[in-house]
Design a protein around this motif. Structure first.
Motif, mmCIF file in Angstrom:
data_model
loop_
_atom_site.group_PDB
_atom_site.id
_atom_site.type_symbol
_atom_site.label_atom_id
_atom_site.label_comp_id
_atom_site.label_asym_id
_atom_site.label_seq_id
_atom_site.Cartn_x
_atom_site.Cartn_y
_atom_site.Cartn_z
ATOM 1 N N PRO B 20 0.820 -1.212 0.000
ATOM 2 C CA PRO B 20 0.000 0.000 0.000
ATOM 3 C C PRO B 20 0.852 1.259 0.000
ATOM 4 O O PRO B 20 0.572 2.214 -0.741
ATOM 5 C CB PRO B 20 -0.792 -0.100 1.312
ATOM 6 C CG PRO B 20 -0.738 -1.514 1.708
ATOM 7 C CD PRO B 20 0.549 -2.037 1.182
ATOM 8 N N ALA B 21 1.914 1.249 0.821
ATOM 9 C CA ALA B 21 2.771 2.423 0.906
ATOM 10 C C ALA B 21 3.467 2.667 -0.433
ATOM 11 O O ALA B 21 3.566 3.802 -0.910
ATOM 12 C CB ALA B 21 3.807 2.230 2.012
ATOM 13 N N LEU B 22 3.938 1.586 -1.047
ATOM 14 C CA LEU B 22 4.609 1.708 -2.344
ATOM 15 C C LEU B 22 3.651 2.236 -3.402
ATOM 16 O O LEU B 22 3.989 3.118 -4.199
ATOM 17 C CB LEU B 22 5.145 0.347 -2.783
ATOM 18 C CG LEU B 22 6.543 -0.004 -2.281
ATOM 19 C CD1 LEU B 22 6.919 -1.410 -2.693
ATOM 20 C CD2 LEU B 22 7.557 1.006 -2.820
ATOM 21 N N LEU B 23 2.436 1.703 -3.394
ATOM 22 C CA LEU B 23 1.445 2.132 -4.372
ATOM 23 C C LEU B 23 1.171 3.629 -4.234
ATOM 24 O O LEU B 23 1.186 4.378 -5.223
ATOM 25 C CB LEU B 23 0.149 1.338 -4.171
ATOM 26 C CG LEU B 23 -0.968 1.635 -5.160
ATOM 27 C CD1 LEU B 23 -0.588 1.170 -6.542
ATOM 28 C CD2 LEU B 23 -2.253 0.957 -4.722
ATOM 29 N N ALA B 24 0.955 4.068 -2.974
ATOM 30 C CA ALA B 24 0.698 5.484 -2.720
ATOM 31 C C ALA B 24 1.884 6.329 -3.181
ATOM 32 O O ALA B 24 1.715 7.389 -3.795
ATOM 33 C CB ALA B 24 0.412 5.710 -1.238
ATOM 34 N N SER B 25 3.111 5.837 -2.900
ATOM 35 C CA SER B 25 4.298 6.588 -3.307
ATOM 36 C C SER B 25 4.368 6.713 -4.821
ATOM 37 O O SER B 25 4.709 7.776 -5.358
ATOM 38 C CB SER B 25 5.576 5.904 -2.808
ATOM 39 O OG SER B 25 5.398 5.470 -1.489
ATOM 40 N N PHE B 26 4.052 5.612 -5.518
ATOM 41 C CA PHE B 26 4.075 5.642 -6.979
ATOM 42 C C PHE B 26 3.108 6.692 -7.517
ATOM 43 O O PHE B 26 3.449 7.496 -8.376
ATOM 44 C CB PHE B 26 3.726 4.263 -7.538
ATOM 45 C CG PHE B 26 4.924 3.430 -7.841
ATOM 46 C CD1 PHE B 26 6.202 3.995 -7.884
ATOM 47 C CD2 PHE B 26 4.799 2.078 -8.101
ATOM 48 C CE1 PHE B 26 7.307 3.232 -8.166
ATOM 49 C CE2 PHE B 26 5.909 1.300 -8.385
ATOM 50 C CZ PHE B 26 7.161 1.883 -8.405
ATOM 51 N N TYR B 27 1.875 6.696 -6.994
ATOM 52 C CA TYR B 27 0.895 7.691 -7.430
ATOM 53 C C TYR B 27 1.431 9.094 -7.175
ATOM 54 O O TYR B 27 1.318 9.985 -8.014
ATOM 55 C CB TYR B 27 -0.443 7.495 -6.704
ATOM 56 C CG TYR B 27 -1.404 6.577 -7.411
ATOM 57 C CD1 TYR B 27 -2.337 7.079 -8.299
ATOM 58 C CD2 TYR B 27 -1.371 5.211 -7.209
ATOM 59 C CE1 TYR B 27 -3.228 6.242 -8.971
ATOM 60 C CE2 TYR B 27 -2.251 4.357 -7.870
ATOM 61 C CZ TYR B 27 -3.175 4.879 -8.743
ATOM 62 O OH TYR B 27 -4.033 4.051 -9.400
ATOM 63 N N LEU B 28 2.061 9.271 -5.989
ATOM 64 C CA LEU B 28 2.584 10.577 -5.609
ATOM 65 C C LEU B 28 3.663 11.032 -6.574
ATOM 66 O O LEU B 28 3.692 12.193 -7.012
ATOM 67 C CB LEU B 28 3.139 10.499 -4.176
ATOM 68 C CG LEU B 28 3.214 11.808 -3.409
ATOM 69 C CD1 LEU B 28 1.835 12.432 -3.269
ATOM 70 C CD2 LEU B 28 3.815 11.575 -2.028
ATOM 71 N N VAL B 29 4.553 10.104 -6.938
ATOM 72 C CA VAL B 29 5.636 10.441 -7.866
ATOM 73 C C VAL B 29 5.055 10.876 -9.219
ATOM 74 O O VAL B 29 5.492 11.868 -9.815
ATOM 75 C CB VAL B 29 6.602 9.242 -8.041
ATOM 76 C CG1 VAL B 29 7.536 9.449 -9.235
ATOM 77 C CG2 VAL B 29 7.404 9.029 -6.768
ATOM 78 N N VAL B 30 4.064 10.164 -9.697
ATOM 79 C CA VAL B 30 3.452 10.526 -10.984
ATOM 80 C C VAL B 30 2.769 11.886 -10.888
ATOM 81 O O VAL B 30 2.865 12.707 -11.794
ATOM 82 C CB VAL B 30 2.456 9.435 -11.447
ATOM 83 C CG1 VAL B 30 1.760 9.871 -12.720
ATOM 84 C CG2 VAL B 30 3.182 8.125 -11.674
ATOM 85 N N VAL B 31 2.093 12.143 -9.742
ATOM 86 C CA VAL B 31 1.448 13.444 -9.539
ATOM 87 C C VAL B 31 2.492 14.561 -9.611
ATOM 88 O O VAL B 31 2.302 15.557 -10.318
ATOM 89 C CB VAL B 31 0.707 13.498 -8.179
ATOM 90 C CG1 VAL B 31 0.379 14.930 -7.807
ATOM 91 C CG2 VAL B 31 -0.553 12.656 -8.220
ATOM 92 N N LEU B 32 3.618 14.367 -8.896
ATOM 93 C CA LEU B 32 4.646 15.401 -8.856
ATOM 94 C C LEU B 32 5.278 15.584 -10.233
ATOM 95 O O LEU B 32 5.472 16.714 -10.694
ATOM 96 C CB LEU B 32 5.707 15.046 -7.817
ATOM 97 C CG LEU B 32 5.204 15.091 -6.363
ATOM 98 C CD1 LEU B 32 6.270 14.597 -5.399
ATOM 99 C CD2 LEU B 32 4.769 16.509 -5.988
ATOM 100 N N THR B 33 5.606 14.468 -10.922
ATOM 101 C CA THR B 33 6.182 14.556 -12.262
ATOM 102 C C THR B 33 5.238 15.303 -13.196
ATOM 103 O O THR B 33 5.659 16.210 -13.943
ATOM 104 C CB THR B 33 6.445 13.136 -12.822
ATOM 105 O OG1 THR B 33 7.115 12.371 -11.821
ATOM 106 C CG2 THR B 33 7.283 13.202 -14.088
ATOM 107 N N GLY B 34 3.958 14.915 -13.143
ATOM 108 C CA GLY B 34 2.961 15.592 -13.970
ATOM 109 C C GLY B 34 2.885 17.069 -13.661
ATOM 110 O O GLY B 34 2.819 17.904 -14.573
ATOM 111 N N GLY B 35 2.908 17.400 -12.372
ATOM 112 C CA GLY B 35 2.844 18.795 -11.961
ATOM 113 C C GLY B 35 4.005 19.594 -12.526
ATOM 114 O O GLY B 35 3.821 20.695 -13.064
ATOM 115 N N VAL B 36 5.227 19.013 -12.426
ATOM 116 C CA VAL B 36 6.416 19.704 -12.938
ATOM 117 C C VAL B 36 6.310 19.898 -14.457
ATOM 118 O O VAL B 36 6.588 20.984 -14.983
ATOM 119 C CB VAL B 36 7.695 18.916 -12.568
ATOM 120 C CG1 VAL B 36 8.903 19.469 -13.313
ATOM 121 C CG2 VAL B 36 7.919 18.965 -11.068
ATOM 122 N N LEU B 37 5.861 18.843 -15.162
ATOM 123 C CA LEU B 37 5.707 18.953 -16.624
ATOM 124 C C LEU B 37 4.718 20.054 -16.992
ATOM 125 O O LEU B 37 4.945 20.826 -17.924
ATOM 126 C CB LEU B 37 5.227 17.619 -17.205
ATOM 127 C CG LEU B 37 6.302 16.548 -17.399
ATOM 128 C CD1 LEU B 37 5.670 15.249 -17.882
ATOM 129 C CD2 LEU B 37 7.360 17.037 -18.397
#
Ligand SMILES: [K+]
Ligand SMILES: [K+]
Lengths: 449, 449
Positions: B20-37
């Motif tokens: 669960p923690a890994l899954l949440a982290s993955f979503y978070l990373v994609v959110v941040l990457t998307g935000g930066v883009l």
């Protein structure tokens, strides 16, 4: 009883179905009788229409306290006395009252009445019920009298002997039964910072809101280790809810010029916060203008109103123990324990299923009521939701929507008050009479997340 | 994997906690990457601040569709393409995506990835997962392409070849993933009575909202008797919810001049009611001005948004199956059956406990969010509650509050969108890894009514 002699299967069926229906019918009869009495010219000064009288009667019997007329001026002394009796009947539990009167008159209490009594007190064993009724009657009348005497010290100097003593008695009974009716249109706002009012009134309604099981427990056992699991949960969670809502109310309203901000001294603000933090569960008096609260404070108050106070008490709402099981069940789930345990005891599936059913039914009642009223009512949504929560928790706090409701709206609020008071009582019956499943099905799986 | 070789107790612990923690982290990373883009000048025309970009990215990855800027004009074609990828990643499930890509590149899929995949799909057995992923990918891409082709017949005549085709693809992907993003500030209002749009778009989002378990079931079994209990409940309740909300919306809004009343023909009103009845779970497109709905309609819409659509789907909310178990559990309680059974299968305590936990946590998240935002936000309460429900159900319908929110409010909405999407997914993990209680306590009783 009428059904003795009828064959066993049918009798069990009648016994199963009847007590909740009978209890609800009894409440309904008292509501209607009270409504008719309040319609008469002896009870009122002429400003109270038939629907208003019925609304007031429902509000009194369900110990809610929502009003559509001015209790202090629109009703005569006789009308106020009728309200007092209705509150006492509704608060202590009609059946309790009936059985006690019958028993003290020497009339033998039959099985049917005992079953209803069991229902009204949410008890599953019949033994010692009469003793419990006697204890709670002593406690209730003792508290009310003591409260009235103390309140007289404040009300008599302001209103004279006759009116002051009547006000003291009326507010003491209203407080212990968590009825929330006041003789004054501004409720207890005049006494917002009176130390006696802020001690006596909350003490009365918190005691009444603990529930008779807890009171009987404390009265007979007097030690923490000896009292039941139910009492431990009630006392712990009541304290926790007060410790949460008191500072939160103070912080949210501290600078609101319409509420706490109107009082210059910090101790006055703390006093008022205390009263507003405890009154939503489910007393219904107010010492500030409820309609001027911030949205966030209104939301907190609505949550407290829906939780309510204790089972087998004068309160409405889903009850503190239901809330506790909801919270502790969730925590247990996350801690991956397959059992729910607290204070060294475990709770079974039946309890969890009951909590689920009670919560779902409660939320459905509140949702449907808001939905129906909002189809014809045009006021602010927050005030409408507040009013319905107040009715379901039989609290009686108002942000001003109730007097503005049309006939449909008033009928819905009456129904919600009735369901909020009688519904959970009758629901208690289902747990006690839970039957084992006759057909067993193979287990299935559903994805829920 | 890193933890292979560490002693068994610790390994089981890591396996338990990590997915669960890994899954949440993955979503978070994609959110941040998307935000930066989305912050870069290539993606936008200059009107999108850093917080706006992060908000939009969160909204896209959680397939919500709430916006604080104008998707069609404030983002460039590149920015819109980034949104498309983020929606697809968020909708199909990041891990599904990653595993599929790895597997199709010939990279062996390890135990850790399989566990996460299991998590993302809310599956408790690892077997046949890869096959499921392949099936759902075919179904998803097939549906999206077919939808885009059909929508092109409407959009190309209005917007020309280039823009029309892009709009068709964008809206088809947005619809299948229940993302609710539109290139037009009025969403699909221009096509409120277009037959193709009213068939294709809802068909896409209802299919996407059923969930991959159901789609796989239908795809491989094709007969009612053969499909799983889960699929039966999903299909039955989805149909029931549509049959309830469609006529109710029509009745409530029929004469509202701001919504249905603006359309003279009865079939236009019925068409629009159809779209508004299905979009709250959890598509988020609108063909009328959501903020002009009656209060009662808004309340119904909020309820539908909180229910959401299917588990293992592109939807948010507590999910249809959770709602079904809540309802059926309540009915079972009143029918005094100690077991909960449907379609000839029984559901265990574990399921009921999970429903309890999921519902309580969901309600707490929604309540706390409304509470926090209302401390600093001054708009109408109904609109605020609507917005938070929309965020938690990852719906994206708005009555207008989101663009008016301050920084605190926007951060809360972002958190609620994230929890609404990732929370229930990770919660699914707890059921699968339920441990037996090590200590048994004597049974206790609590009065709940
Ligand atoms: K009350
Ligand atoms: K959405």
């Amino acid at each position: 009883m009428a059904f003795i002699g009828i064959r066993a299967g049918l009798r069990r069926r009648v016994l199963k179905l009847s007590p909740p229906a009978l209890l609800a019918s009894f409440y309904l009869v008292v509501v209607l009788t009270g409504g008719v009495l309040l319609m008469t010219p002896w009870a009122q000064t002429g400003a109270v229409g038939p629907l208003d009288a019925l609304f007031t009667s429902t509000s009194a019997v369900t110990v809610t306290g929502l009003t559509v007329v001015d209790t202090g001026t629109d009703f005569t002394l006789f009308g106020q006395a009728v309200l007092l009796v209705l509150m006492q009947l509704g608060g202590l539990g009609l059946v309790t009252f009936a059985v006690f009167v019958l028993a003290s008159l020497g009339v033998p209490v039959g099985l049917g009445q005992r079953l209803m009594l069991r229902e009204d007190l949410n008890q599953s064993s019949i033994g010692d019920l009469l003793q419990l009724v006697k204890t709670l009657f002593s406690v209730a009348l003792g508290c009310e009298l003591a409260g009235a005497v103390l309140l007289a010290f404040v009300f008599v100097p302001d209103h004279g002997w006759a009116e002051g003593l009547w006000a003291a008695l009326f507010h003491a009974v209203s407080a212990f039964n968590n009825a929330g009716f006041s003789l004054w249109p501004t409720s207890l706002m005049t006494y917002a910072v009176s130390p006696i009012v802020n001690l006596v009134v909350p003490l009365l309604f918190i005691t009444g809101g603990l529930g008779f099981v807890v009171l009987n427990d404390l009265y007979t056992k007097r030690r923490w280790r000896a009292i039941t699991l139910h009492s431990k949960i009630m006392l712990t969670f009541t304290l926790a809810l007060i410790l949460w809502s008191w500072p939160t109310f103070a912080v949210l309203e501290w600078t609101n010029p319409q509420t706490l901000g109107a009082y210059p001294n910090w101790w006055e603000r703390v006093t008022i916060s205390w009263f507003q933090a405890v009154t939503p569960r489910t007393a219904g008096f107010n010492t500030i203008v409820t309609g001027e609260m911030e949205d966030a404070t209104a939301l907190m108050t609505m949550t407290l109103m829906l939780i309510g106070a204790g089972s087998t008490s004068t309160a409405g709402g889903i009850k503190v123990t239901t809330f506790a099981v909801l919270l502790l069940g969730t925590i247990a789930f996350f801690r991956r324990s397959s059992e729910l345990h607290l204070f060294g005891r475990s709770l079974g599936v039946d309890e969890v299923m009951k909590v689920l059913a009670l919560t779902v039914v409660s939320m459905l009642i509140v949702l449907v009521a808001i939905f129906v009223v909002s189809t014809t009512h045009d006021g602010p949504f927050l005030r409408l939701v507040f009013e319905i929560c107040s009715a379901f928790g039989t609290v009686g706090l108002t942000m001003g929507a109730t007097p503005e409701l049309d006939t449909l709206g008033r009928c819905v609020v009456m129904a919600v008050m009735f369901l909020g008071r009688v519904g959970p009582l009758t629901l208690g019956f289902f747990l006690a009479t839970h039957a084992a499943a006759r057909v067993r099905y193979p287990p299935g799986r559903v994805f829920l997340g």
